[in-house]
Write an enzyme that holds these catalytic residues in place. Sequence first.
Site, mmCIF file in Angstrom:
data_model
loop_
_atom_site.group_PDB
_atom_site.id
_atom_site.type_symbol
_atom_site.label_atom_id
_atom_site.label_comp_id
_atom_site.label_asym_id
_atom_site.label_seq_id
_atom_site.Cartn_x
_atom_site.Cartn_y
_atom_site.Cartn_z
ATOM 1 N N ASP A 50 -9.850 -4.291 8.384
ATOM 2 C CA ASP A 50 -8.973 -5.319 8.962
ATOM 3 C C ASP A 50 -9.609 -5.895 10.235
ATOM 4 O OD1 ASP A 50 -6.170 -4.215 7.489
ATOM 5 O OD2 ASP A 50 -7.661 -2.721 8.040
ATOM 6 N N ARG A 52 0.836 -1.200 0.000
ATOM 7 C CA ARG A 52 0.000 0.000 0.000
ATOM 8 C C ARG A 52 0.870 1.248 0.000
ATOM 9 N NH1 ARG A 52 -2.900 -3.399 3.698
ATOM 10 N NH2 ARG A 52 -4.889 -4.023 2.817
ATOM 11 N N HIS A 103 -3.047 0.838 8.371
ATOM 12 C CA HIS A 103 -3.807 -0.108 7.548
ATOM 13 C C HIS A 103 -2.801 -0.619 6.517
ATOM 14 C CE1 HIS A 103 -6.731 -1.883 4.885
ATOM 15 N NE2 HIS A 103 -6.442 -1.042 3.918
ATOM 16 N N ARG A 114 -12.298 -8.240 9.322
ATOM 17 C CA ARG A 114 -11.703 -9.525 8.918
ATOM 18 C C ARG A 114 -11.291 -10.319 10.154
ATOM 19 N NH1 ARG A 114 -8.329 -6.510 4.110
ATOM 20 N NH2 ARG A 114 -9.807 -6.952 2.431
HETATM 21 P P1 NAD Z 1 -10.225 1.394 -9.278
HETATM 22 O O1 NAD Z 1 -9.067 1.580 -10.161
HETATM 23 O O2 NAD Z 1 -11.255 0.363 -9.633
HETATM 24 O O3 NAD Z 1 -11.009 2.781 -9.112
HETATM 25 C C1 NAD Z 1 -10.379 4.005 -8.929
HETATM 26 C C2 NAD Z 1 -11.271 5.043 -9.542
HETATM 27 O O4 NAD Z 1 -10.712 6.330 -9.236
HETATM 28 C C3 NAD Z 1 -11.344 4.926 -11.073
HETATM 29 O O5 NAD Z 1 -12.710 4.859 -11.469
HETATM 30 C C4 NAD Z 1 -10.666 6.193 -11.560
HETATM 31 O O6 NAD Z 1 -11.199 6.694 -12.767
HETATM 32 C C5 NAD Z 1 -10.929 7.126 -10.373
HETATM 33 N N1 NAD Z 1 -10.040 8.272 -10.346
HETATM 34 C C6 NAD Z 1 -8.704 8.327 -10.579
HETATM 35 N N2 NAD Z 1 -8.262 9.594 -10.484
HETATM 36 C C7 NAD Z 1 -9.329 10.352 -10.161
HETATM 37 C C8 NAD Z 1 -9.508 11.743 -9.931
HETATM 38 N N3 NAD Z 1 -8.489 12.598 -9.992
HETATM 39 N N4 NAD Z 1 -10.746 12.176 -9.629
HETATM 40 C C9 NAD Z 1 -11.796 11.328 -9.569
HETATM 41 N N5 NAD Z 1 -11.686 10.010 -9.790
HETATM 42 C C10 NAD Z 1 -10.465 9.526 -10.073
HETATM 43 O O7 NAD Z 1 -9.637 1.112 -7.819
HETATM 44 P P2 NAD Z 1 -10.434 0.487 -6.583
HETATM 45 O O8 NAD Z 1 -10.228 -0.972 -6.537
HETATM 46 O O9 NAD Z 1 -11.814 1.056 -6.570
HETATM 47 O O10 NAD Z 1 -9.592 1.103 -5.364
HETATM 48 C C11 NAD Z 1 -9.677 2.499 -5.082
HETATM 49 C C12 NAD Z 1 -8.778 2.837 -3.890
HETATM 50 O O11 NAD Z 1 -9.310 2.223 -2.708
HETATM 51 C C13 NAD Z 1 -7.351 2.309 -4.021
HETATM 52 O O12 NAD Z 1 -6.451 3.281 -3.530
HETATM 53 C C14 NAD Z 1 -7.349 1.067 -3.151
HETATM 54 O O13 NAD Z 1 -6.059 0.711 -2.712
HETATM 55 C C15 NAD Z 1 -8.252 1.556 -2.034
HETATM 56 N N6 NAD Z 1 -8.807 0.540 -1.153
HETATM 57 C C16 NAD Z 1 -8.840 0.855 0.168
HETATM 58 C C17 NAD Z 1 -9.333 -0.073 1.085
HETATM 59 C C18 NAD Z 1 -9.326 0.294 2.548
HETATM 60 O O14 NAD Z 1 -9.554 -0.572 3.429
HETATM 61 N N7 NAD Z 1 -9.050 1.537 2.898
HETATM 62 C C19 NAD Z 1 -9.823 -1.310 0.654
HETATM 63 C C20 NAD Z 1 -9.804 -1.587 -0.709
HETATM 64 C C21 NAD Z 1 -9.275 -0.657 -1.612
#
Ligand code: NAD
Length: 316
Positions: free
Chosen positions: A149, A89, A176, A152
């Site tokens: 987490d 991450r 995280h 989980r």
């Molecule tokens: P993804 O690639 O499917 O979606 C990301 C989206 O962000 C895309 O639709 C993209 O077009 C959009 N995007 C990119 N730049 C942008 C901007 N400047 N303005 C608006 N939209 C924008 O990715 P995902 O699987 O949905 O994951 C998204 C984030 O969530 C990642 O950073 C991932 O690591 C994180 N995540 C966090 C947790 C958590 O527990 N915190 C869990 C899962 C995923």
Amino acid sequence: MVNDRKVAVVGCGFVGSSSAFALMQSGLFSEMVLIDVDRNRAEGEALDIAHGVPFASPMKIYAGDYSDVSDAAIIVVTAGAAQKPGETRLDLVNKNVGIFKTIIPQIRESGFSGVLLIVSNPVDVLTYAAIRMSGLPEGKVIGSGTVLDTARLKYMLGEHVDVDPRDVHAYVMGEHGDSEFVAWSSAQVAGVPLSTFCELHGHLNHREAEARIAEDVKNSAYEIIEKKRATYYGIAMSVKRICTAIMRDEGCVLPVSSLMVGEYGLEDLCISLPTVVGRDGVVCRVPVSLDYDEMTQLKDSAEALKAIIDQVDFEA
Ligand code: NAD
């Protein structure tokens, strides 16, 4: 003026769309605006999710832009590059801080005054970035932190001791990510220390079981990403849980990530501790007692995050 029935989701990929789907079903909101740099994606998700409304509660769902967020009660930010197989991450940090420099100043300029919920990874660093860039009071900017987490952990412990996970009380704390840890010394089932409960039910070898479960929790995201490219249902339910705590002013305890102001001697970084969450975000942190090993793990986790924060340019 804040519209208590309005939520915005920025980023409509796997996590944003699943979170929006969960929020649509929650009944918490009557208006939801979806924003993505890929406008078609936001429009497609808005239409698709809206077609489920007749089976839930009346709600206006549409694709919009930052002129639509000024009166939202909560903005959920999931925009960013996702974690790639083998990538930690923390590897994502510079890429996603850059994306935040295009998003958070626009939220700021809209005059938004609700709660900003950060989900994008690395969530602790991006929560810190959002505090620096948004101009919002620090308690109103929270990261989903180790809420997922911890879910989980509760799920796996529930399986291990054959008890409803909602009645198993234990927290994943810290970053995280790779330096997170389980606060085993305070884990319990209905007030009975977890180790005592396990012995009563014939589960011995606590240390081994604890180490295995903590590793499984930590590696869950890697395993799911390896198998299906992304994780999104568990985090979507976590987002719904945090939004419920805020909108219903529940004062419930969730291990969200927030700015440390001296807790356990930590300062000027965001990290997850059990936190009372209410209408304005953070109400207070809960000083769970940690044993010597856990305290060391918390300090190590904080140091790992601080080392990253110190290298990042947060100026918008
Ligand atoms: P993804 O690639 O499917 O979606 C990301 C989206 O962000 C895309 O639709 C993209 O077009 C959009 N995007 C990119 N730049 C942008 C901007 N400047 N303005 C608006 N939209 C924008 O990715 P995902 O699987 O949905 O994951 C998204 C984030 O969530 C990642 O950073 C991932 O690591 C994180 N995540 C966090 C947790 C958590 O527990 N915190 C869990 C899962 C995923």
